[in-house]
Design a protein around this motif. Structure first.
Motif, PDB file in Angstrom:
ATOM      1  N   ARG A 108       0.824  -1.209   0.000  1.00 35.44           N
ATOM      2  CA  ARG A 108       0.000   0.000   0.000  1.00 35.44           C
ATOM      3  C   ARG A 108       0.865   1.270   0.000  1.00 35.44           C
ATOM      4  O   ARG A 108       0.596   2.226  -0.731  1.00 35.44           O
ATOM      5  N   ASP A 195       0.536  -6.355 -12.958  1.00 33.68           N
ATOM      6  CA  ASP A 195      -0.313  -5.552 -13.847  1.00 33.68           C
ATOM      7  C   ASP A 195      -1.142  -4.543 -13.046  1.00 33.68           C
ATOM      8  O   ASP A 195      -1.248  -3.365 -13.426  1.00 33.68           O
ATOM      9  N   LEU A 196      -1.701  -4.982 -11.938  1.00 29.15           N
ATOM     10  CA  LEU A 196      -2.497  -4.079 -11.099  1.00 29.15           C
ATOM     11  C   LEU A 196      -1.632  -3.006 -10.444  1.00 29.15           C
ATOM     12  O   LEU A 196      -2.030  -1.839 -10.348  1.00 29.15           O
ATOM     13  N   LYS A 199      -0.756  -0.273 -12.804  1.00 30.30           N
ATOM     14  CA  LYS A 199      -1.891   0.621 -13.046  1.00 30.30           C
ATOM     15  C   LYS A 199      -2.255   1.423 -11.800  1.00 30.30           C
ATOM     16  O   LYS A 199      -3.260   2.154 -11.805  1.00 30.30           O
ATOM     17  N   LYS A 200      -1.463   1.273 -10.731  1.00 29.14           N
ATOM     18  CA  LYS A 200      -1.666   1.997  -9.471  1.00 29.14           C
ATOM     19  C   LYS A 200      -3.022   1.680  -8.831  1.00 29.14           C
ATOM     20  O   LYS A 200      -3.605   2.527  -8.137  1.00 29.14           O
ATOM     21  N   LYS A 201      -3.534   0.482  -9.060  1.00 25.75           N
ATOM     22  CA  LYS A 201      -4.794   0.070  -8.451  1.00 25.75           C
ATOM     23  C   LYS A 201      -4.492  -0.558  -7.093  1.00 25.75           C
ATOM     24  O   LYS A 201      -4.302  -1.778  -6.972  1.00 25.75           O
ATOM     25  N   ILE A 202      -4.447   0.278  -6.093  1.00 34.66           N
ATOM     26  CA  ILE A 202      -3.924  -0.135  -4.789  1.00 34.66           C
ATOM     27  C   ILE A 202      -4.783  -1.214  -4.134  1.00 34.66           C
ATOM     28  O   ILE A 202      -4.265  -2.262  -3.729  1.00 34.66           O
ATOM     29  N   GLU A 203      -6.083  -0.977  -4.013  1.00 38.78           N
ATOM     30  CA  GLU A 203      -6.928  -1.939  -3.296  1.00 38.78           C
ATOM     31  C   GLU A 203      -6.995  -3.275  -4.029  1.00 38.78           C
ATOM     32  O   GLU A 203      -6.957  -4.343  -3.395  1.00 38.78           O
ATOM     33  N   GLU A 204      -7.098  -3.223  -5.383  1.00 42.05           N
ATOM     34  CA  GLU A 204      -7.122  -4.463  -6.158  1.00 42.05           C
ATOM     35  C   GLU A 204      -5.801  -5.217  -6.034  1.00 42.05           C
ATOM     36  O   GLU A 204      -5.771  -6.452  -5.963  1.00 42.05           O
ATOM     37  N   SER A 205      -4.689  -4.468  -5.988  1.00 40.65           N
ATOM     38  CA  SER A 205      -3.367  -5.082  -5.834  1.00 40.65           C
ATOM     39  C   SER A 205      -3.256  -5.795  -4.494  1.00 40.65           C
ATOM     40  O   SER A 205      -2.751  -6.929  -4.408  1.00 40.65           O
ATOM     41  N   THR A 208      -5.272  -9.010  -4.474  1.00 46.71           N
ATOM     42  CA  THR A 208      -4.582 -10.050  -5.239  1.00 46.71           C
ATOM     43  C   THR A 208      -3.400 -10.608  -4.448  1.00 46.71           C
ATOM     44  O   THR A 208      -3.167 -11.823  -4.427  1.00 46.71           O
TER      45      THR A 208
END
Length: 236
Positions: A108, A195-196, A199-205, A208
């Motif tokens: 995070r 990949d996540l 893309k700076k997709k913190i919560e999805e990262s 995962t």
């Protein structure tokens, strides 16, 4: 009775060690020997013996052993002193639960600060993992991939705790990965995670990552359980 060889005899020292480098050289040398199995679990790390081996005083040896203990590679045992720590044992579920908390927070904090070069480096570790067949190297590359994603977290104490958990897993994988029938199975998780992150997709990262670590915990605890059941049968 044949005397067992001293594991320390596997460590070769080439020439005198400069005083200002003694602690770091001893720490790195012993760390590598623990990770690659030359110093098995339970090996006693006696200060005077190590001082003689490295040709130094006991002070840098003591400092190096403290560092290795902080990295969870050594344990201090009553009446025996520092010994090489065991591999992941029956507390593996608790260890992974803690890792999930620590690594989620590190990810995070790190994602907003990761550069394209950081992402490319993490991708290179995945590519290397795809090609690698040496189980020792697979454990190392797995650790490096994860640390590439966490490295910008900024909280150095957090990163040390995270790396200690990865060190413990690396040691376990070095000696058990082949028997577990694993090696290539985690790369889809790694690529999805990267990949996540890119893309700076913190919560999805984070979700995962948590799923990835949970699957790892389930595989390792299942494997350890099967070993226990096998031991129980052979003792009957």
């Amino acid at each position: 009775m044949t005397q067992k060889p001293n594991p320390l005899s596997s460590i070769q020292i080439s020439g005198p060690i400069p005083a200002h480098l003694a602690r770091s050289v001893i720490e790195e040398t012993l760390r590598n020997a623990i990770l690659d199995g030359r110093l098995p679990c339970g090996t006693a790390m006696r200060q005077q013996e190590l001082a003689s081996l490295f040709g130094v005083s006991r002070m840098p040896v003591r400092e190096a052993l403290r560092q290795l203990e902080a990295q969870s590679l050594l344990h201090v045992v009553t009446h025996k002193g520092a010994v090489v720590a065991p591999l992941i044992e029956d507390h593996s579920a608790e260890t992974y639960a803690l890792r999930i908390l620590l690594e989620s927070e590190a990810l995070r904090l790190s994602i907003p600060l990761l550069t394209p070069d950081d992402i490319a480096q993490a991708g290179a570790f995945i590519d290397a993992l795809e090609r690698e067949s040496d189980y020792t190297e697979i454990g190392r590359l797995n650790r490096l991939f994860h640390m590439a994603l966490y490295g910008k977290a900024g909280n150095q104490r957090l990163l040390k705790l995270v790396e200690h958990g990865l060190n413990e897993e690396e040691r376990f994988l070095r000696f058990n990965l082949e028997a577990m029938g694993l090696g290539k199975t985690s790369q889809e998780d790694h690529r999805e995670l990267l990949d996540l992150v890119a893309k700076k997709k913190i919560e999805e990262s984070i979700l995962t990552l948590r799923n990835h670590l949970t699957r790892g915990m389930e595989v390792i605890t299942g494997y350890l359980r099967s070993l226990e059941q096998s031991d129980d049968k052979t003792s009957l």
